[in-house]
Design a protein around this motif. Sequence first.
Motif, PDB file in Angstrom:
ATOM      1  N   ASN A 106      47.026  40.940  41.165  1.00 44.22           N
ATOM      2  CA  ASN A 106      46.000  40.361  42.042  1.00 44.22           C
ATOM      3  C   ASN A 106      46.314  38.882  42.247  1.00 44.22           C
ATOM      4  OD1 ASN A 106      44.097  42.754  41.790  1.00 44.22           O
ATOM      5  ND2 ASN A 106      44.115  42.058  39.677  1.00 44.22           N
ATOM      6  N   ILE A 107      46.416  38.459  43.484  1.00 41.79           N
ATOM      7  CA  ILE A 107      46.576  37.034  43.794  1.00 41.79           C
ATOM      8  C   ILE A 107      45.435  36.658  44.739  1.00 41.79           C
ATOM      9  CG2 ILE A 107      48.046  35.243  44.773  1.00 41.79           C
ATOM     10  CD1 ILE A 107      50.467  36.886  43.995  1.00 41.79           C
ATOM     11  N   LEU A 108      44.481  35.912  44.204  1.00 42.67           N
ATOM     12  CA  LEU A 108      43.278  35.555  44.961  1.00 42.67           C
ATOM     13  C   LEU A 108      43.396  34.110  45.447  1.00 42.67           C
ATOM     14  CD1 LEU A 108      40.494  36.924  45.649  1.00 42.67           C
ATOM     15  CD2 LEU A 108      39.550  35.574  43.778  1.00 42.67           C
ATOM     16  N   PRO A 109      43.412  33.881  46.757  1.00 41.35           N
ATOM     17  CA  PRO A 109      43.563  32.525  47.284  1.00 41.35           C
ATOM     18  C   PRO A 109      42.254  31.740  47.210  1.00 41.35           C
ATOM     19  CG  PRO A 109      43.247  34.046  49.088  1.00 41.35           C
ATOM     20  CD  PRO A 109      43.284  34.880  47.829  1.00 41.35           C
ATOM     21  N   PRO A 110      42.292  30.445  47.428  1.00 45.59           N
ATOM     22  CA  PRO A 110      41.049  29.673  47.512  1.00 45.59           C
ATOM     23  C   PRO A 110      40.118  30.288  48.558  1.00 45.59           C
ATOM     24  CG  PRO A 110      42.933  28.199  47.417  1.00 45.59           C
ATOM     25  CD  PRO A 110      43.487  29.582  47.567  1.00 45.59           C
ATOM     26  N   GLY A 111      38.850  30.437  48.198  1.00 41.79           N
ATOM     27  CA  GLY A 111      37.880  31.031  49.109  1.00 41.79           C
ATOM     28  C   GLY A 111      37.824  32.540  49.067  1.00 41.79           C
ATOM     29  N   GLY A 112      38.713  33.176  48.291  1.00 41.65           N
ATOM     30  CA  GLY A 112      38.727  34.628  48.220  1.00 41.65           C
ATOM     31  C   GLY A 112      37.718  35.170  47.220  1.00 41.65           C
ATOM     32  N   ILE A 113      37.283  36.399  47.429  1.00 40.14           N
ATOM     33  CA  ILE A 113      36.382  37.085  46.512  1.00 40.14           C
ATOM     34  C   ILE A 113      36.869  38.529  46.333  1.00 40.14           C
ATOM     35  CG2 ILE A 113      34.358  35.715  47.146  1.00 40.14           C
ATOM     36  CD1 ILE A 113      33.392  38.151  48.786  1.00 40.14           C
ATOM     37  N   HIS A 114      36.409  39.175  45.275  1.00 43.00           N
ATOM     38  CA  HIS A 114      36.639  40.602  45.078  1.00 43.00           C
ATOM     39  C   HIS A 114      35.286  41.204  44.763  1.00 43.00           C
ATOM     40  CE1 HIS A 114      39.234  43.968  43.079  1.00 43.00           C
ATOM     41  NE2 HIS A 114      38.620  44.360  44.177  1.00 43.00           N
ATOM     42  N   THR A 115      34.737  41.952  45.700  1.00 41.00           N
ATOM     43  CA  THR A 115      33.351  42.390  45.624  1.00 41.00           C
ATOM     44  C   THR A 115      33.111  43.387  44.489  1.00 41.00           C
ATOM     45  OG1 THR A 115      33.832  44.070  47.297  1.00 41.00           O
ATOM     46  CG2 THR A 115      32.904  41.979  48.067  1.00 41.00           C
ATOM     47  N   SER A 116      31.844  43.601  44.183  1.00 39.83           N
ATOM     48  CA  SER A 116      31.411  44.407  43.049  1.00 39.83           C
ATOM     49  C   SER A 116      31.943  45.840  43.137  1.00 39.83           C
ATOM     50  CB  SER A 116      29.881  44.422  43.009  1.00 39.83           C
ATOM     51  OG  SER A 116      29.418  45.178  41.924  1.00 39.83           O
ATOM     52  N   HIS A 117      32.452  46.357  41.992  1.00 36.97           N
ATOM     53  CA  HIS A 117      33.049  47.686  41.985  1.00 36.97           C
ATOM     54  C   HIS A 117      33.157  48.210  40.554  1.00 36.97           C
ATOM     55  CE1 HIS A 117      36.361  44.923  41.239  1.00 36.97           C
ATOM     56  NE2 HIS A 117      37.018  45.928  40.685  1.00 36.97           N
ATOM     57  N   ILE A 118      33.469  49.500  40.422  1.00 38.50           N
ATOM     58  CA  ILE A 118      33.785  50.124  39.152  1.00 38.50           C
ATOM     59  C   ILE A 118      35.164  50.768  39.290  1.00 38.50           C
ATOM     60  CG2 ILE A 118      31.375  50.529  38.541  1.00 38.50           C
ATOM     61  CD1 ILE A 118      31.782  53.468  39.374  1.00 38.50           C
ATOM     62  N   HIS A 119      35.675  51.363  38.194  1.00 35.12           N
ATOM     63  CA  HIS A 119      36.981  52.017  38.223  1.00 35.12           C
ATOM     64  C   HIS A 119      36.812  53.489  37.837  1.00 35.12           C
ATOM     65  CE1 HIS A 119      39.577  48.115  37.770  1.00 35.12           C
ATOM     66  NE2 HIS A 119      38.445  47.879  38.416  1.00 35.12           N
ATOM     67  N   PRO A 120      36.539  54.358  38.799  1.00 29.16           N
ATOM     68  CA  PRO A 120      36.326  55.776  38.489  1.00 29.16           C
ATOM     69  C   PRO A 120      37.574  56.428  37.886  1.00 29.16           C
ATOM     70  CG  PRO A 120      35.617  55.237  40.722  1.00 29.16           C
ATOM     71  CD  PRO A 120      36.397  54.067  40.221  1.00 29.16           C
ATOM     72  N   HIS A 121      37.358  57.498  37.143  1.00 32.14           N
ATOM     73  CA  HIS A 121      38.438  58.335  36.588  1.00 32.14           C
ATOM     74  C   HIS A 121      39.232  57.636  35.484  1.00 32.14           C
ATOM     75  CE1 HIS A 121      37.353  60.693  40.037  1.00 32.14           C
ATOM     76  NE2 HIS A 121      37.843  59.813  40.881  1.00 32.14           N
ATOM     77  N   SER A 122      38.741  56.519  34.980  1.00 28.00           N
ATOM     78  CA  SER A 122      39.399  55.823  33.882  1.00 28.00           C
ATOM     79  C   SER A 122      38.416  55.680  32.722  1.00 28.00           C
ATOM     80  CB  SER A 122      39.880  54.443  34.328  1.00 28.00           C
ATOM     81  OG  SER A 122      40.784  54.557  35.414  1.00 28.00           O
ATOM     82  N   VAL A 123      38.948  55.330  31.551  1.00 26.08           N
ATOM     83  CA  VAL A 123      38.117  55.149  30.364  1.00 26.08           C
ATOM     84  C   VAL A 123      37.917  53.663  30.068  1.00 26.08           C
ATOM     85  CG1 VAL A 123      37.944  55.572  27.874  1.00 26.08           C
ATOM     86  CG2 VAL A 123      38.845  57.350  29.390  1.00 26.08           C
ATOM     87  N   ILE A 124      39.023  52.949  29.990  1.00 24.01           N
ATOM     88  CA  ILE A 124      38.987  51.502  29.753  1.00 24.01           C
ATOM     89  C   ILE A 124      39.747  50.801  30.869  1.00 24.01           C
ATOM     90  CG2 ILE A 124      39.839  49.647  28.253  1.00 24.01           C
ATOM     91  CD1 ILE A 124      39.191  51.371  25.866  1.00 24.01           C
ATOM     92  N   SER A 125      39.163  49.754  31.395  1.00 23.80           N
ATOM     93  CA  SER A 125      39.807  48.919  32.400  1.00 23.80           C
ATOM     94  C   SER A 125      39.872  47.493  31.879  1.00 23.80           C
ATOM     95  CB  SER A 125      39.031  48.963  33.720  1.00 23.80           C
ATOM     96  OG  SER A 125      39.006  50.274  34.235  1.00 23.80           O
ATOM     97  N   GLY A 126      40.689  46.686  32.494  1.00 22.82           N
ATOM     98  CA  GLY A 126      40.782  45.309  32.035  1.00 22.82           C
ATOM     99  C   GLY A 126      41.656  44.463  32.929  1.00 22.82           C
TER     100      GLY A 126
END
Length: 206
Positions: A106-126
């Motif tokens: 993930n490369i997030l530029p100035p002013g960028g956002i990543h909206t609210s979400h979950i990670h289906p079909h997985s157990v642990i995310s990080g």
Amino acid sequence: MASIDTLFVTKVYRAEMTGAKAELRNAELEAACLSIAEDDEAGQRWCEKHGYPGYTSYASLNDLPWRVPVFGELLKELDKHVAGFAKELEFDLQGRKLVLDSLWINILPPGGIHTSHIHPHSVISGTYYVTIPEGASALKLEDPRLGFMMAAPPRKAKAKQENRQFAYMKPVPGTVLLWESWLRHEVPLNEAESERISVSFNYSWQ
């Protein structure tokens, strides 16, 4: 005499990779992330099509730990952290293992956002944090019960973290954050003057 029990706890795991070896690996990761982002035309097209700010390899590359040695080194460290978190969560894996399912840049530029979400079909995310400039976004985590609190009053401004409806985890380069994949999260506006670089991943039960 009254008592209060704390039930259904939501745990978030945090560790810091420090030391000369970790710093060298982080520098290699940053260079690799930037190089891959520049060369990955399929990923660039996906980001443009879906209005994704900056760059992610999520939809274009699924073999980074095998394609680039430094990601393979990172994976070995992540496996240890995930195993420790699973032990703390007291999962009964029934002789099976939690195994990396996907890992992406993930490369997030100035002013960028990543909206609210979950990670289906997985157990642990990080996420492992590679480059966190001054003013870069923290990770915002949402109380999973929030949608059921239809008549609840707001929480006090100075409420304990465990009583708040949102929590913020501010990483630094070398931070590893793990959570159960059903936990909703987002990356608020990046107010830094440069890019925020991270590597995210999912582990599934196999």
